[in-house]
Design a protein around this motif. Structure first.
Motif, mmCIF file in Angstrom:
data_model
loop_
_atom_site.group_PDB
_atom_site.id
_atom_site.type_symbol
_atom_site.label_atom_id
_atom_site.label_comp_id
_atom_site.label_asym_id
_atom_site.label_seq_id
_atom_site.Cartn_x
_atom_site.Cartn_y
_atom_site.Cartn_z
ATOM 1 N N ASN A 297 0.846 -1.184 0.000
ATOM 2 C CA ASN A 297 0.000 0.000 0.000
ATOM 3 C C ASN A 297 0.892 1.247 0.000
ATOM 4 O OD1 ASN A 297 -1.532 2.288 1.059
ATOM 5 N ND2 ASN A 297 -3.162 0.831 1.516
ATOM 6 N N PRO A 298 0.870 2.057 -1.065
ATOM 7 C CA PRO A 298 1.821 3.180 -1.152
ATOM 8 C C PRO A 298 1.612 4.246 -0.078
ATOM 9 C CG PRO A 298 0.169 3.306 -2.905
ATOM 10 C CD PRO A 298 -0.016 1.971 -2.242
ATOM 11 N N VAL A 299 0.377 4.400 0.396
ATOM 12 C CA VAL A 299 0.120 5.382 1.452
ATOM 13 C C VAL A 299 0.718 4.912 2.769
ATOM 14 C CG1 VAL A 299 -1.662 6.540 2.805
ATOM 15 C CG2 VAL A 299 -1.956 6.267 0.333
ATOM 16 N N MET A 300 0.443 3.667 3.128
ATOM 17 C CA MET A 300 0.912 3.148 4.413
ATOM 18 C C MET A 300 2.401 2.851 4.402
ATOM 19 S SD MET A 300 -2.369 0.760 5.342
ATOM 20 C CE MET A 300 -1.943 0.627 7.066
ATOM 21 N N ALA A 301 2.994 2.671 3.227
ATOM 22 C CA ALA A 301 4.422 2.365 3.140
ATOM 23 C C ALA A 301 5.292 3.527 3.599
ATOM 24 C CB ALA A 301 4.786 1.979 1.711
ATOM 25 N N ARG A 302 4.716 4.734 3.643
ATOM 26 C CA ARG A 302 5.517 5.884 4.073
ATOM 27 C C ARG A 302 5.618 6.009 5.586
ATOM 28 N NH1 ARG A 302 1.154 9.810 1.150
ATOM 29 N NH2 ARG A 302 -0.460 9.882 2.762
ATOM 30 N N VAL A 303 5.049 5.048 6.324
ATOM 31 C CA VAL A 303 5.033 5.138 7.785
ATOM 32 C C VAL A 303 6.438 5.103 8.374
ATOM 33 C CG1 VAL A 303 4.777 2.654 8.239
ATOM 34 C CG2 VAL A 303 3.843 4.323 9.863
ATOM 35 N N GLY A 304 7.359 4.356 7.747
ATOM 36 C CA GLY A 304 8.713 4.278 8.286
ATOM 37 C C GLY A 304 9.425 5.615 8.230
ATOM 38 N N ASP A 305 9.442 6.233 7.055
ATOM 39 C CA ASP A 305 10.101 7.533 6.903
ATOM 40 C C ASP A 305 9.415 8.596 7.753
ATOM 41 O OD1 ASP A 305 11.940 6.489 5.138
ATOM 42 O OD2 ASP A 305 10.824 7.091 3.346
ATOM 43 N N ARG A 306 8.087 8.557 7.788
ATOM 44 C CA ARG A 306 7.355 9.546 8.585
ATOM 45 C C ARG A 306 7.691 9.402 10.077
ATOM 46 N NH1 ARG A 306 2.176 11.332 6.541
ATOM 47 N NH2 ARG A 306 2.499 12.099 4.421
ATOM 48 N N THR A 307 7.800 8.162 10.565
ATOM 49 C CA THR A 307 8.057 7.950 11.993
ATOM 50 C C THR A 307 9.482 8.351 12.351
ATOM 51 O OG1 THR A 307 6.465 6.121 11.967
ATOM 52 C CG2 THR A 307 7.908 6.283 13.877
ATOM 53 N N ARG A 308 10.445 8.052 11.485
ATOM 54 C CA ARG A 308 11.831 8.489 11.739
ATOM 55 C C ARG A 308 11.921 10.012 11.736
ATOM 56 N NH1 ARG A 308 12.292 4.408 7.881
ATOM 57 N NH2 ARG A 308 13.061 2.429 8.715
ATOM 58 N N THR A 309 11.247 10.641 10.803
ATOM 59 C CA THR A 309 11.223 12.105 10.766
ATOM 60 C C THR A 309 10.563 12.663 12.019
ATOM 61 O OG1 THR A 309 11.148 12.130 8.351
ATOM 62 C CG2 THR A 309 10.396 14.112 9.488
ATOM 63 N N GLN A 310 9.492 12.007 12.463
ATOM 64 C CA GLN A 310 8.804 12.450 13.679
ATOM 65 C C GLN A 310 9.742 12.433 14.879
ATOM 66 O OE1 GLN A 310 5.165 13.284 14.100
ATOM 67 N NE2 GLN A 310 6.264 14.209 15.816
ATOM 68 N N GLU A 311 10.537 11.385 15.006
ATOM 69 C CA GLU A 311 11.475 11.325 16.124
ATOM 70 C C GLU A 311 12.461 12.487 16.067
ATOM 71 O OE1 GLU A 311 14.859 8.403 18.120
ATOM 72 O OE2 GLU A 311 14.535 8.454 15.962
ATOM 73 N N ARG A 312 12.983 12.786 14.887
ATOM 74 C CA ARG A 312 13.928 13.901 14.762
ATOM 75 C C ARG A 312 13.270 15.227 15.136
ATOM 76 N NH1 ARG A 312 15.465 10.925 10.064
ATOM 77 N NH2 ARG A 312 14.234 12.292 8.708
ATOM 78 N N ILE A 313 12.036 15.412 14.714
ATOM 79 C CA ILE A 313 11.319 16.644 15.053
ATOM 80 C C ILE A 313 11.132 16.755 16.563
ATOM 81 C CG2 ILE A 313 9.067 17.777 14.886
ATOM 82 C CD1 ILE A 313 8.922 16.728 11.994
ATOM 83 N N LEU A 314 10.755 15.657 17.196
ATOM 84 C CA LEU A 314 10.541 15.680 18.643
ATOM 85 C C LEU A 314 11.832 15.963 19.404
ATOM 86 C CD1 LEU A 314 8.067 12.663 19.028
ATOM 87 C CD2 LEU A 314 7.515 15.104 19.186
ATOM 88 N N ARG A 315 12.937 15.444 18.914
ATOM 89 C CA ARG A 315 14.216 15.687 19.598
ATOM 90 C C ARG A 315 14.596 17.162 19.568
ATOM 91 N NH1 ARG A 315 16.659 11.407 21.472
ATOM 92 N NH2 ARG A 315 16.164 9.329 20.632
ATOM 93 N N ASN A 316 14.068 17.896 18.618
ATOM 94 C CA ASN A 316 14.368 19.322 18.517
ATOM 95 C C ASN A 316 13.255 20.208 19.072
ATOM 96 O OD1 ASN A 316 16.940 19.155 17.171
ATOM 97 N ND2 ASN A 316 15.850 18.484 15.338
ATOM 98 N N ASP A 317 12.220 19.590 19.613
ATOM 99 C CA ASP A 317 11.116 20.352 20.184
ATOM 100 C C ASP A 317 11.459 20.730 21.629
ATOM 101 O OD1 ASP A 317 8.534 20.980 21.516
ATOM 102 O OD2 ASP A 317 7.675 20.356 19.601
ATOM 103 N N PRO A 318 11.425 22.014 21.971
ATOM 104 C CA PRO A 318 11.834 22.437 23.313
ATOM 105 C C PRO A 318 10.977 21.891 24.441
ATOM 106 C CG PRO A 318 10.811 24.258 22.117
ATOM 107 C CD PRO A 318 11.023 23.165 21.130
ATOM 108 N N LYS A 319 9.767 21.465 24.154
ATOM 109 C CA LYS A 319 8.887 20.936 25.191
ATOM 110 C C LYS A 319 9.072 19.435 25.432
ATOM 111 C CE LYS A 319 6.380 24.514 26.497
ATOM 112 N NZ LYS A 319 6.296 24.961 27.921
ATOM 113 N N VAL A 320 9.815 18.767 24.588
ATOM 114 C CA VAL A 320 9.989 17.315 24.722
ATOM 115 C C VAL A 320 11.217 17.040 25.585
ATOM 116 C CG1 VAL A 320 10.348 15.140 23.505
ATOM 117 C CG2 VAL A 320 8.872 16.896 22.515
#
Length: 244
Positions: A190-213
């Protein structure tokens, strides 16, 4: 009418130790482990009768020495009640109705005030979820400052426009946030659901740079999306409790 003995045993097991509340047509099952500690909310869909009992067993195997109040709440429309905004179906014919804001308002205005009134006002609130409920849990941290810990296990971060949303929002409360994913989940056709890996890795990077996390992690589990959901959630709870 005869009841299957195994089903009856499971229902009895669940009813023996958990208090059941009905709050505005949503069923909630509540149990205190130890005394005090945070209130841990788990959003779920009532499709299997023994799922709550199994989740509790996993928690007792993993964090039985910790103090917490556990509350599972059940929605009636999975794709509707946990989706943050409207979106076309990613599979099948069931579109996402975008009623997540209504679910969040119910948590803030009905469930959480009731739990605090009955079990203590000075308690932190955690929200955990799996799949679309995991996406919902993470989304609430961007929308309100009521949660101090979030677990998004196999979260549906493939959701339409989620990547754009997180670029323009920040977490609103000092929080610990746990992410996890099954190793096989991004290997779908499923091409939509296949992007979950990249999206989740990107999410972790965003959270690491979020001042509230305060703390965040991304854990990969063996197997696909439907493997050991309750065990994965229990691992998340263990990590969150150990961060405090």
């Amino acid at each position: 009418m005869k009841i299957n003995p195994l089903k009856a045993e499971k229902l009895m097991e669940m009813n023996v130790f958990m208090q059941k509340l009905q709050i505005k047509q949503k069923a909630c099952y509540i149990e205190q482990n130890g005394s005090g500690g945070p209130i841990i909310l788990w959003g779920m869909y009532p499709h299997r009768g023994n799922e709550i009992a199994h989740m509790w067993d996993c928690l007792m195997e993993t964090v039985n020495d910790q103090d917490f109040l556990f509350c599972s709440f059940q929605v009636k429309d999975w794709n509707g009640d946990f989706s943050p905004w409207k979106s076309p179906a990613a599979f099948g014919d069931d579109d996402f109705k975008g009623n997540g804001p209504k679910t969040l308002q119910w948590l803030m205005n009905d469930l959480i005030p009731k739990l605090k009134a009955d079990y203590g006002v000075d308690r932190e609130i955690y929200l955990i979820g799996y799949s679309l409920a995991g996406l919902f849990a993470l989304w609430t941290a961007y929308e309100t400052d009521i949660f101090s810990a979030i677990a998004s296990c196999s979260g549906s971060l493939w959701f339409e426009q989620w990547d754009e949303y997180v670029l323009h929002h920040q977490i609103k409360h000092d929080s610990n946030i746990y992410l996890s994913l099954g190793g096989k989940e991004e290997k779908t056709k499923n091409p939509v659901m296949a992007r979950v890996g990249d999206r989740t890795r990107t999410q972790e990077r965003i959270l690491r740079n979020d001042p509230k996390v305060k703390h965040t992690t991304l854990e990969f589990n063996s197997g696909g999306h439907f493997a050991d959901a309750q065990k994965r959630l229990a691992k998340a709870v263990k990590w969150l409790l150990e961060c405090t």
